[in-house]
Design an enzyme around this catalytic site. Structure first.
Site, PDB file in Angstrom:
ATOM      1  CE  LYS A  36     -14.825   1.677 -32.215  1.00  0.00           C
ATOM      2  NZ  LYS A  36     -14.607   2.800 -33.086  1.00  0.00           N
ATOM      3  CE  LYS A  75     -16.161   4.910 -30.077  1.00  0.00           C
ATOM      4  NZ  LYS A  75     -16.896   5.687 -31.070  1.00  0.00           N
TER       5      LYS A  75
HETATM    6  P1  NDP Z   1     -11.398  -0.247 -42.287  1.00  0.00           P
HETATM    7  O1  NDP Z   1     -12.392  -1.320 -42.599  1.00  0.00           O
HETATM    8  O2  NDP Z   1     -11.412   0.985 -43.108  1.00  0.00           O
HETATM    9  O3  NDP Z   1      -9.923  -0.857 -42.312  1.00  0.00           O
HETATM   10  C1  NDP Z   1      -9.601  -2.149 -41.886  1.00  0.00           C
HETATM   11  C2  NDP Z   1      -8.543  -2.688 -42.821  1.00  0.00           C
HETATM   12  O4  NDP Z   1      -8.061  -3.938 -42.312  1.00  0.00           O
HETATM   13  C3  NDP Z   1      -9.066  -2.953 -44.228  1.00  0.00           C
HETATM   14  O5  NDP Z   1      -8.165  -2.420 -45.190  1.00  0.00           O
HETATM   15  C4  NDP Z   1      -9.121  -4.473 -44.285  1.00  0.00           C
HETATM   16  O6  NDP Z   1      -8.946  -4.989 -45.578  1.00  0.00           O
HETATM   17  C5  NDP Z   1      -7.948  -4.845 -43.400  1.00  0.00           C
HETATM   18  N1  NDP Z   1      -7.984  -6.225 -42.921  1.00  0.00           N
HETATM   19  C6  NDP Z   1      -9.071  -6.989 -42.607  1.00  0.00           C
HETATM   20  N2  NDP Z   1      -8.660  -8.204 -42.173  1.00  0.00           N
HETATM   21  C7  NDP Z   1      -7.312  -8.215 -42.218  1.00  0.00           C
HETATM   22  C8  NDP Z   1      -6.308  -9.178 -41.916  1.00  0.00           C
HETATM   23  N3  NDP Z   1      -6.635 -10.392 -41.460  1.00  0.00           N
HETATM   24  N4  NDP Z   1      -5.020  -8.842 -42.101  1.00  0.00           N
HETATM   25  C9  NDP Z   1      -4.684  -7.611 -42.547  1.00  0.00           C
HETATM   26  N5  NDP Z   1      -5.591  -6.648 -42.859  1.00  0.00           N
HETATM   27  C10 NDP Z   1      -6.884  -6.948 -42.698  1.00  0.00           C
HETATM   28  O7  NDP Z   1     -11.619   0.102 -40.734  1.00  0.00           O
HETATM   29  P2  NDP Z   1     -11.279   1.463 -39.996  1.00  0.00           P
HETATM   30  O8  NDP Z   1      -9.950   1.948 -40.400  1.00  0.00           O
HETATM   31  O9  NDP Z   1     -12.440   2.386 -40.064  1.00  0.00           O
HETATM   32  O10 NDP Z   1     -11.256   0.944 -38.478  1.00  0.00           O
HETATM   33  C11 NDP Z   1     -10.144   0.246 -37.954  1.00  0.00           C
HETATM   34  C12 NDP Z   1     -10.307   0.148 -36.449  1.00  0.00           C
HETATM   35  O11 NDP Z   1     -10.346   1.457 -35.904  1.00  0.00           O
HETATM   36  C13 NDP Z   1     -11.608  -0.521 -35.977  1.00  0.00           C
HETATM   37  O12 NDP Z   1     -11.358  -1.230 -34.792  1.00  0.00           O
HETATM   38  C14 NDP Z   1     -12.527   0.671 -35.699  1.00  0.00           C
HETATM   39  O13 NDP Z   1     -13.516   0.364 -34.747  1.00  0.00           O
HETATM   40  C15 NDP Z   1     -11.532   1.648 -35.134  1.00  0.00           C
HETATM   41  N6  NDP Z   1     -11.901   3.044 -35.216  1.00  0.00           N
HETATM   42  C16 NDP Z   1     -12.354   3.567 -36.396  1.00  0.00           C
HETATM   43  C17 NDP Z   1     -12.650   4.909 -36.474  1.00  0.00           C
HETATM   44  C18 NDP Z   1     -13.134   5.528 -37.725  1.00  0.00           C
HETATM   45  O14 NDP Z   1     -13.468   6.728 -37.710  1.00  0.00           O
HETATM   46  N7  NDP Z   1     -13.196   4.802 -38.844  1.00  0.00           N
HETATM   47  C19 NDP Z   1     -12.470   5.790 -35.323  1.00  0.00           C
HETATM   48  C20 NDP Z   1     -11.984   5.136 -34.130  1.00  0.00           C
HETATM   49  C21 NDP Z   1     -11.709   3.815 -34.096  1.00  0.00           C
HETATM   50  P3  NDP Z   1     -10.273  -5.263 -46.475  1.00  0.00           P
HETATM   51  O15 NDP Z   1     -10.932  -3.941 -46.660  1.00  0.00           O
HETATM   52  O16 NDP Z   1      -9.724  -5.852 -47.725  1.00  0.00           O
HETATM   53  O17 NDP Z   1     -11.118  -6.222 -45.674  1.00  0.00           O
HETATM   54  N1  HSE Z   2     -17.977   4.321 -35.767  1.00  0.00           N
HETATM   55  C1  HSE Z   2     -17.381   5.147 -34.773  1.00  0.00           C
HETATM   56  C2  HSE Z   2     -18.188   6.421 -34.617  1.00  0.00           C
HETATM   57  C3  HSE Z   2     -15.967   5.481 -35.163  1.00  0.00           C
HETATM   58  O1  HSE Z   2     -19.042   6.693 -35.468  1.00  0.00           O
HETATM   59  O2  HSE Z   2     -18.001   7.140 -33.648  1.00  0.00           O
HETATM   60  C4  HSE Z   2     -15.208   6.187 -34.069  1.00  0.00           C
HETATM   61  O3  HSE Z   2     -14.980   5.359 -32.984  1.00  0.00           O
END
Ligand code: NDP
Ligand code: HSE
Length: 436
Positions: free
Chosen positions: A105, A205
């Site tokens: 987002k 959002k």
């Molecule tokens: P995480 O930090 O858990 O996952 C991100 C992953 O991307 C990590 O494994 C990270 O590796 C990897 N990464 C970072 N840089 C690179 C790169 N250059 N190439 C490949 N991989 C890379 O984040 P989330 O899964 O929580 O969130 C992901 C997205 O989803 C974000 O935009 C977030 O705002 C969105 N989101 C998250 C929600 C949630 O509940 N968590 C809900 C809704 C949306 P490393 O850890 O080694 O840096």
């Molecule tokens: N950090 C966000 C939240 C994840 O707490 O709602 C979902 O977008």
């Protein structure tokens, strides 16, 4: 039947949930999509951890660009997060003719116009159901289900982390820092949790929803943003005594001169359903002219709830492979050449009601002076609560609920009240939404 091949960039909280949901439900998903959908390539900086999640079911690389360059990949999922490398990779995937699914987002609220224009020019989709309210299909509801309506306002609890913090503090009396750490452990919080607690994530959002609801470009820089870090436990208690709950709300509202786009803590009558949304749950209320009020409720964060929305986007895109590309649903619901120039209103012009808490000297005439300033500013009072001063105390709290007035008038009245020698500390102001 040739599977749709998907490349996943970032296999952290949401990425691993997406891989698991797609694997577990693949048979049913194929029946819905009309073709098998397989994640065949994954990029993550931590190759070993990625391999633990995917086993031998997909190729794992550390270079995200290798996924984009693979001609076999039809759809790229971006689940890295942030505005930096994620923006470059999304634009490169579009340029390579790939459809994109993202939960990012922050990226869309800030760079959405650029990204949607690039996708439109290239004839590919950028799907982002997971970007707002996690697993709740609110984008689909606004863009498709409510498409007959003139939407009047949207108000939502759209950040799971802050709602979890407010709930746990209120119900269990836990400290802010303890609950934030728990939200991080559960995978709710952003990589930088200040985005959650300072209201930025909710504003990202709300910005996306305002664009879809009102047919305006995404304009995150115009949003008013206030988080929960300055909220005090005593205000939560006083609000309860007055029949209200405090929630962090994201609001997008059509007003006479433009659009209100704002995120801030808000008093909501305790009897409203949305006031009773607790923990990491999200809820969005939409007021529209034909349907009236609708409420969307569900898990707003976490691995599999968010994956549910990511996979739904994969299915939508898979279905597009047999459809006429000129008749796809536009990214922001309105055709790109029909966006409106309705302005986002400055906060000073926003009309709302208020909760005020003043630390005052416990002496005669204080209440009269304060209410006199409000009367002069033509701000009408809804309720007053004055805490009994304790034994030997010479100061007390004065709580005032007001009716609607423009923020500018309230700013002036507050500045005057703050000058009174009997007002002993900074005045606390929390906005109030009756949502009726
Ligand atoms: P995480 O930090 O858990 O996952 C991100 C992953 O991307 C990590 O494994 C990270 O590796 C990897 N990464 C970072 N840089 C690179 C790169 N250059 N190439 C490949 N991989 C890379 O984040 P989330 O899964 O929580 O969130 C992901 C997205 O989803 C974000 O935009 C977030 O705002 C969105 N989101 C998250 C929600 C949630 O509940 N968590 C809900 C809704 C949306 P490393 O850890 O080694 O840096
Ligand atoms: N950090 C966000 C939240 C994840 O707490 O709602 C979902 O977008």
């Amino acid at each position: 039947m040739k599977p749709i091949q998907v490349g996943l960039l970032g296999i952290g909280t949401v990425g691993s949930g997406t891989f698991e949901v797609l694997r577990r439900n693949q048979e049913e998903i194929q029946r819905r999509a009309g073709r098998p959908i397989q994640i065949t390539m994954v990029a993550d900086l931590d190759e070993a951890r990625a391999r633990q999640v995917v086993g031998s079911q997909a190729q794992v690389v550390t270079d995200a660009r290798a996924v984009i360059a693979n001609p076999e990949i039809d759809i790229v999922i971006e689940l890295i997060g942030g505005y930096g490398i994620a923006r470059q990779l999304v634009l490169e995937a579009i340029a390579a003719g790939k459809h994109v699914v993202t939960a990012n987002k922050a990226l869309l609220a800030v760079h959405g116009s650029e990204i949607f224009a690039a996708a439109h020019a290239k004839g590919v989709m950028v799907a982002f159901e997971a970007a707002v309210a996690g697993g709740i299909p609110i984008i689909k509801a606004l863009r498709e289900g409510l498409t007959a309506n003139r939407i009047q306002w949207i108000a939502g609890i759209i950040n799971g982390t802050t709602n979890f913090i407010l709930s746990e503090m209120r119900e269990k009396g836990l400290s802010f820092d303890t609950v934030l750490k728990e939200a991080q452990r559960l995978g709710y919080a952003e990589a930088d949790p200040t985005f959650d607690i300072e209201g930025m994530d909710a504003a990202h959002k709300a910005t996306i929803m305002s664009a879809i609801a009102f047919g305006i470009p995404v304009q995150f820089d115009q949003a008013y943003v206030e988080g929960i870090t300055k909220l005090e436990a005593q205000d939560i208690r006083y609000a309860e005594q007055l029949g209200y709950r405090i929630k962090l709300l994201g609001i997008a509202k059509r007003a006479a001169q433009g659009v209100e786009l704002r995120v801030h803590p808000c008093l909501i009558p305790a009897k409203r359903l949305i006031a009773n949304v607790e923990g990491a749950m999200n809820a969005v209320v939409v007021q529209a002219d034909a349907v009236g009020t609708t409420l969307y409720y569900g898990k707003g964060a976490g691995s599999e709830p968010t994956a549910s929305a990511v996979v739904a986007d994969l299915v939508d895109i898979t279905r597009l492979h047999t459809a006429d590309p000129l008749h796809r649903v536009p990214h922001l619901a309105f055709q790109p050449d029909s966006l409106s120039s309705l302005p986002i209103l400055p906060m000073a012009q926003v009309v709302t009601s208020y909760y005020l808490r003043l630390r005052v000297a416990d002496q005669a005439g204080v209440l009269a002076k304060v209410t006199g300033i409000l009367a002069q500013a033509d701000i009408s009072i809804d309720a007053v609560l004055q805490r009994e001063a304790g034994e030997g105390e010479n100061q007390t709290d004065l709580i005032i609920l007001t009716h609607d007035c423009a923020e500018q008038r309230m700013n002036q009245a507050m500045a005057e009240m703050q000058q009174l020698s009997t007002v002993l500390g900074p005045i606390t102001r929390i906005r109030k939404e009756e949502l009726n």
